[in-house]
Design a protein around this motif. Structure first.
Motif, mmCIF file in Angstrom:
data_model
loop_
_atom_site.group_PDB
_atom_site.id
_atom_site.type_symbol
_atom_site.label_atom_id
_atom_site.label_comp_id
_atom_site.label_asym_id
_atom_site.label_seq_id
_atom_site.Cartn_x
_atom_site.Cartn_y
_atom_site.Cartn_z
ATOM 1 N N THR A 72 0.870 -1.183 0.000
ATOM 2 C CA THR A 72 0.000 0.000 0.000
ATOM 3 C C THR A 72 0.901 1.225 0.000
ATOM 4 O O THR A 72 2.122 1.101 0.137
ATOM 5 C CB THR A 72 -0.970 0.005 1.205
ATOM 6 O OG1 THR A 72 -1.964 1.012 1.016
ATOM 7 C CG2 THR A 72 -0.250 0.249 2.521
ATOM 8 N N THR A 73 0.324 2.387 -0.145
ATOM 9 C CA THR A 73 1.096 3.628 -0.149
ATOM 10 C C THR A 73 0.504 4.614 0.841
ATOM 11 O O THR A 73 -0.714 4.782 0.897
ATOM 12 C CB THR A 73 1.112 4.256 -1.557
ATOM 13 O OG1 THR A 73 1.742 3.339 -2.454
ATOM 14 C CG2 THR A 73 1.880 5.564 -1.574
ATOM 15 N N PHE A 74 1.387 5.228 1.626
ATOM 16 C CA PHE A 74 0.997 6.281 2.553
ATOM 17 C C PHE A 74 1.525 7.604 2.028
ATOM 18 O O PHE A 74 2.438 7.641 1.204
ATOM 19 C CB PHE A 74 1.590 6.020 3.943
ATOM 20 C CG PHE A 74 1.067 4.778 4.583
ATOM 21 C CD1 PHE A 74 -0.163 4.771 5.224
ATOM 22 C CD2 PHE A 74 1.794 3.598 4.552
ATOM 23 C CE1 PHE A 74 -0.658 3.623 5.814
ATOM 24 C CE2 PHE A 74 1.318 2.445 5.142
ATOM 25 C CZ PHE A 74 0.083 2.457 5.774
ATOM 26 N N GLN A 75 0.975 8.685 2.549
ATOM 27 C CA GLN A 75 1.468 10.011 2.238
ATOM 28 C C GLN A 75 2.145 10.547 3.489
ATOM 29 O O GLN A 75 1.567 10.517 4.581
ATOM 30 C CB GLN A 75 0.331 10.930 1.819
ATOM 31 C CG GLN A 75 0.819 12.277 1.331
ATOM 32 C CD GLN A 75 -0.315 13.111 0.777
ATOM 33 O OE1 GLN A 75 -1.408 13.127 1.328
ATOM 34 N NE2 GLN A 75 -0.044 13.818 -0.306
ATOM 35 N N GLU A 95 5.116 13.395 1.077
ATOM 36 C CA GLU A 95 6.055 12.424 0.536
ATOM 37 C C GLU A 95 5.335 11.129 0.124
ATOM 38 O O GLU A 95 4.387 10.705 0.755
ATOM 39 C CB GLU A 95 7.131 12.038 1.576
ATOM 40 C CG GLU A 95 7.929 13.179 2.118
ATOM 41 C CD GLU A 95 7.324 13.779 3.378
ATOM 42 O OE1 GLU A 95 8.046 14.468 4.091
ATOM 43 O OE2 GLU A 95 6.116 13.564 3.661
ATOM 44 N N ASP A 96 5.855 10.513 -0.911
ATOM 45 C CA ASP A 96 5.401 9.204 -1.383
ATOM 46 C C ASP A 96 6.073 8.156 -0.498
ATOM 47 O O ASP A 96 7.303 8.026 -0.507
ATOM 48 C CB ASP A 96 5.837 9.040 -2.845
ATOM 49 C CG ASP A 96 5.557 7.660 -3.401
ATOM 50 O OD1 ASP A 96 4.595 7.001 -2.962
ATOM 51 O OD2 ASP A 96 6.303 7.240 -4.322
ATOM 52 N N LEU A 97 5.281 7.421 0.289
ATOM 53 C CA LEU A 97 5.845 6.447 1.228
ATOM 54 C C LEU A 97 5.198 5.075 1.032
ATOM 55 O O LEU A 97 4.242 4.718 1.721
ATOM 56 C CB LEU A 97 5.647 6.916 2.668
ATOM 57 C CG LEU A 97 6.279 8.252 3.040
ATOM 58 C CD1 LEU A 97 5.932 8.616 4.476
ATOM 59 C CD2 LEU A 97 7.782 8.207 2.827
ATOM 60 N N PRO A 98 5.725 4.287 0.117
ATOM 61 C CA PRO A 98 5.161 2.952 -0.056
ATOM 62 C C PRO A 98 5.496 2.040 1.129
ATOM 63 O O PRO A 98 6.564 2.174 1.736
ATOM 64 C CB PRO A 98 5.836 2.443 -1.327
ATOM 65 C CG PRO A 98 7.094 3.228 -1.458
ATOM 66 C CD PRO A 98 6.823 4.556 -0.813
ATOM 67 N N LEU A 99 4.566 1.174 1.440
ATOM 68 C CA LEU A 99 4.856 0.064 2.351
ATOM 69 C C LEU A 99 5.114 -1.118 1.438
ATOM 70 O O LEU A 99 4.215 -1.583 0.742
ATOM 71 C CB LEU A 99 3.679 -0.229 3.288
ATOM 72 C CG LEU A 99 3.818 -1.503 4.137
ATOM 73 C CD1 LEU A 99 5.024 -1.422 5.082
ATOM 74 C CD2 LEU A 99 2.545 -1.782 4.909
ATOM 75 N N ARG A 100 6.355 -1.551 1.391
ATOM 76 C CA ARG A 100 6.747 -2.667 0.540
ATOM 77 C C ARG A 100 6.705 -3.969 1.334
ATOM 78 O O ARG A 100 6.706 -3.951 2.559
ATOM 79 C CB ARG A 100 8.155 -2.446 -0.011
ATOM 80 C CG ARG A 100 8.247 -1.198 -0.896
ATOM 81 C CD ARG A 100 9.682 -0.981 -1.352
ATOM 82 N NE ARG A 100 9.818 0.217 -2.157
ATOM 83 C CZ ARG A 100 9.609 0.269 -3.466
ATOM 84 N NH1 ARG A 100 9.236 -0.811 -4.124
ATOM 85 N NH2 ARG A 100 9.767 1.408 -4.129
#
Length: 121
Positions: free
Chosen positions: A25-28, A33-38
């Motif tokens: 998923t991706t957080f802001q 900022e673009d903060l993906p959860l990998r």
């Protein structure tokens, strides 16, 4: 690949803990900022992991509710920092750490590493 003195390939051991760059998923971040959860990887042999695998392996087996993680990021006011530094935010009993560092050699998606960890304090 390692090469023996005779010039033939040495035996190669597969990495038992490869990094999975899949984005869950991706957080802001606090400043957009673009903060993906990998998916990431768990800690192994003294190397710190990151992402969902690290969180599940080191912090009770589950990732905190995404809405709480986003709320912690929304309320965070980090000091100025460099792109490769780790930023830590806390709130609602949750700690979230992230980096905006990109790993272009490995992720191949031009997005940051993102969420390193998120856990109940």
């Amino acid at each position: 690949m390692a090469v023996t003195a005779a010039g033939s390939p040495a035996s190669v051991t597969a990495n038992p803990n490869p990094i999975d760059w899949t984005i869950v998923t991706t957080f802001q971040g606090p400043n957009g900022e673009d903060l993906p959860l990998r998916r990431g990887h768990r800690d192994v042999a003294g190397l710190r992991g990151f992402g969902e695998a690290h969180i599940q392996g080191n912090h009770g087996g589950h990732v905190p509710d995404y809405s709480i993680v986003q709320a912690v990021l929304d309320s965070c006011r980090p000091p100025p920092h460099k792109q490769d530094e780790t930023v830590t935010c806390s709130g609602s009993g949750i700690r979230v750490a992230y980096t905006e560092r990109e790993d272009l050699r490995n992720s191949f998606d031009d997005r940051p590493v993102g969420i390193i960890t998120a856990f109940v304090e």
